[in-house]
Design a protein around this motif. Structure first.
Motif, PDB file in Angstrom:
ATOM      1  N   ARG A  50       0.814  -1.211   0.000  1.00 53.57           N
ATOM      2  CA  ARG A  50       0.000   0.000   0.000  1.00 53.57           C
ATOM      3  C   ARG A  50       0.851   1.267   0.000  1.00 53.57           C
ATOM      4  O   ARG A  50       0.492   2.263  -0.622  1.00 53.57           O
ATOM      5  CB  ARG A  50      -0.923   0.010   1.219  1.00 53.57           C
ATOM      6  N   GLY A  51       1.998   1.181   0.677  1.00 52.80           N
ATOM      7  CA  GLY A  51       2.841   2.362   0.764  1.00 52.80           C
ATOM      8  C   GLY A  51       3.332   2.862  -0.582  1.00 52.80           C
ATOM      9  O   GLY A  51       3.544   4.065  -0.773  1.00 52.80           O
ATOM     10  N   ARG A  81       1.013   5.607  -2.331  1.00 57.37           N
ATOM     11  CA  ARG A  81       0.659   6.865  -1.670  1.00 57.37           C
ATOM     12  C   ARG A  81       0.661   8.059  -2.628  1.00 57.37           C
ATOM     13  O   ARG A  81      -0.278   8.850  -2.655  1.00 57.37           O
ATOM     14  CB  ARG A  81       1.614   7.124  -0.506  1.00 57.37           C
ATOM     15  N   THR A 113       6.027   7.861  -5.173  1.00 54.16           N
ATOM     16  CA  THR A 113       6.193   6.471  -4.748  1.00 54.16           C
ATOM     17  C   THR A 113       5.878   5.444  -5.829  1.00 54.16           C
ATOM     18  O   THR A 113       6.205   4.259  -5.670  1.00 54.16           O
ATOM     19  CB  THR A 113       5.309   6.181  -3.519  1.00 54.16           C
ATOM     20  N   ALA A 162      -5.722   4.201  -0.570  1.00 55.20           N
ATOM     21  CA  ALA A 162      -4.332   3.922  -0.217  1.00 55.20           C
ATOM     22  C   ALA A 162      -3.415   5.043  -0.683  1.00 55.20           C
ATOM     23  O   ALA A 162      -2.262   5.118  -0.252  1.00 55.20           O
ATOM     24  CB  ALA A 162      -3.889   2.606  -0.849  1.00 55.20           C
ATOM     25  N   GLY A 163      -3.916   5.899  -1.573  1.00 62.34           N
ATOM     26  CA  GLY A 163      -3.099   6.988  -2.081  1.00 62.34           C
ATOM     27  C   GLY A 163      -3.817   7.762  -3.160  1.00 62.34           C
ATOM     28  O   GLY A 163      -5.011   7.552  -3.417  1.00 62.34           O
ATOM     29  N   LEU A 193       2.764  14.640  -1.043  1.00 61.44           N
ATOM     30  CA  LEU A 193       3.030  13.474  -0.201  1.00 61.44           C
ATOM     31  C   LEU A 193       2.736  13.782   1.255  1.00 61.44           C
ATOM     32  O   LEU A 193       2.138  12.962   1.964  1.00 61.44           O
ATOM     33  CB  LEU A 193       4.478  13.021  -0.370  1.00 61.44           C
ATOM     34  N   VAL A 212      -1.134  13.806   1.569  1.00 67.80           N
ATOM     35  CA  VAL A 212      -1.786  12.492   1.532  1.00 67.80           C
ATOM     36  C   VAL A 212      -1.416  11.677   2.756  1.00 67.80           C
ATOM     37  O   VAL A 212      -2.254  10.930   3.292  1.00 67.80           O
ATOM     38  CB  VAL A 212      -1.462  11.743   0.218  1.00 67.80           C
ATOM     39  N   ASP A 213      -0.189  11.824   3.248  1.00 71.33           N
ATOM     40  CA  ASP A 213       0.184  11.098   4.465  1.00 71.33           C
ATOM     41  C   ASP A 213      -0.644  11.568   5.663  1.00 71.33           C
ATOM     42  O   ASP A 213      -0.992  10.765   6.539  1.00 71.33           O
ATOM     43  CB  ASP A 213       1.677  11.269   4.752  1.00 71.33           C
ATOM     44  N   LEU A 239      -4.048   9.868   5.257  1.00 71.03           N
ATOM     45  CA  LEU A 239      -3.977   8.449   5.580  1.00 71.03           C
ATOM     46  C   LEU A 239      -3.794   8.225   7.076  1.00 71.03           C
ATOM     47  O   LEU A 239      -4.371   7.292   7.648  1.00 71.03           O
ATOM     48  CB  LEU A 239      -2.834   7.791   4.803  1.00 71.03           C
TER      49      LEU A 239
END
Length: 219
Positions: A5-6, A9, A38, A183-184, A205, A208-209, A212
């Motif tokens: 999933r990472g 992102r 990513t 997931a992203g 990033l 979105v982090d 999440l």
């Protein structure tokens, strides 16, 4: 899964506009990778297969320097001949199960889904992730049918494989994706049209982090 999933992102989709040279695209992609992209999808609509494979090999080498998977849009043969990590398939492309038969177990396969039945079918056929959208109006695909955020959330709940939201996503609106279960995010013009793709990638990033992380806290 062939990818975690990472890796989804911040999913960059090249979508090179007319008049933009390969060198400029590669330079901007390099900058975006430095900023934290990513995963990369190479989307080229105006190249023949040999040209596409040649460019894909160059992009794959660049992505490899950053440990980032390269996905080819639509064309399974280009993905296989270039050594790319995967392919993304739309509704009009070959079925996921056929791509899996051609590419084997190691190939990352993404599939576009706009409904729960499409998402479930893609998962059943062996897709590794879904692309869902357009969630907002998209400059890259202005005629794309919109996917309401409620539908995005429903799709994410309906399957076990991860989903990325796509379509018109920017630093200014990505907060609206909170609670959808993504997931992203997949971005094209917001990233590659930015004055500084590296800084834009960093901001996207970070944004979105945050989304999440908030979603994880609520589950």
């Amino acid at each position: 899964m062939r990818t975690d999933r990472g890796a989804l992102r911040l999913y960059a989709v090249t979508g090179r506009p007319a008049g933009v040279s390969e060198k400029e695209m590669l330079d901007r992609l390099h900058s975006a990778l430095e900023g934290g992209v990513t995963m990369v999808q190479l989307r080229e609509k105006n190249l023949d297969e040999d040209q596409y494979v040649s460019l894909a090999k160059r992009v794959h080498e660049l992505c490899g320097r950053f440990g980032v998977p390269l996905i080819i849009d639509d064309q399974i043969e280009v993905a296989l001949k270039s050594g790319a990590d995967g392919v993304h398939l739309g509704a009009e492309d070959i079925p996921v199960e056929e791509a899996r038969a051609l590419g084997g177990d190691s190939l990352i396969i993404g599939a576009t889904a706009k409904t729960v039945p499409q998402a479930s079918e893609a998962q059943a056929q062996g897709a590794d992730y879904l692309g869902v959208g357009a969630v907002f109006p998209s400059a890259t695909k202005p005629d794309a049918i919109r996917t309401p955020l409620e539908k995005l959330a429903e799709i994410c709940r309906s399957v076990q494989i991860p989903a990325v939201a796509i379509g018109g996503i920017s630093e200014q609106n990505l907060h609206r994706l909170r609670g959808t279960g993504i997931a992203g995010i997949a971005v094209a013009s917001a990233l590659f049209g930015a004055e500084d793709p590296k800084e834009c990638a960093r901001k996207l990033l970070r944004g979105v982090d945050e989304v999440l992380a908030e979603d994880r806290e609520k589950t």
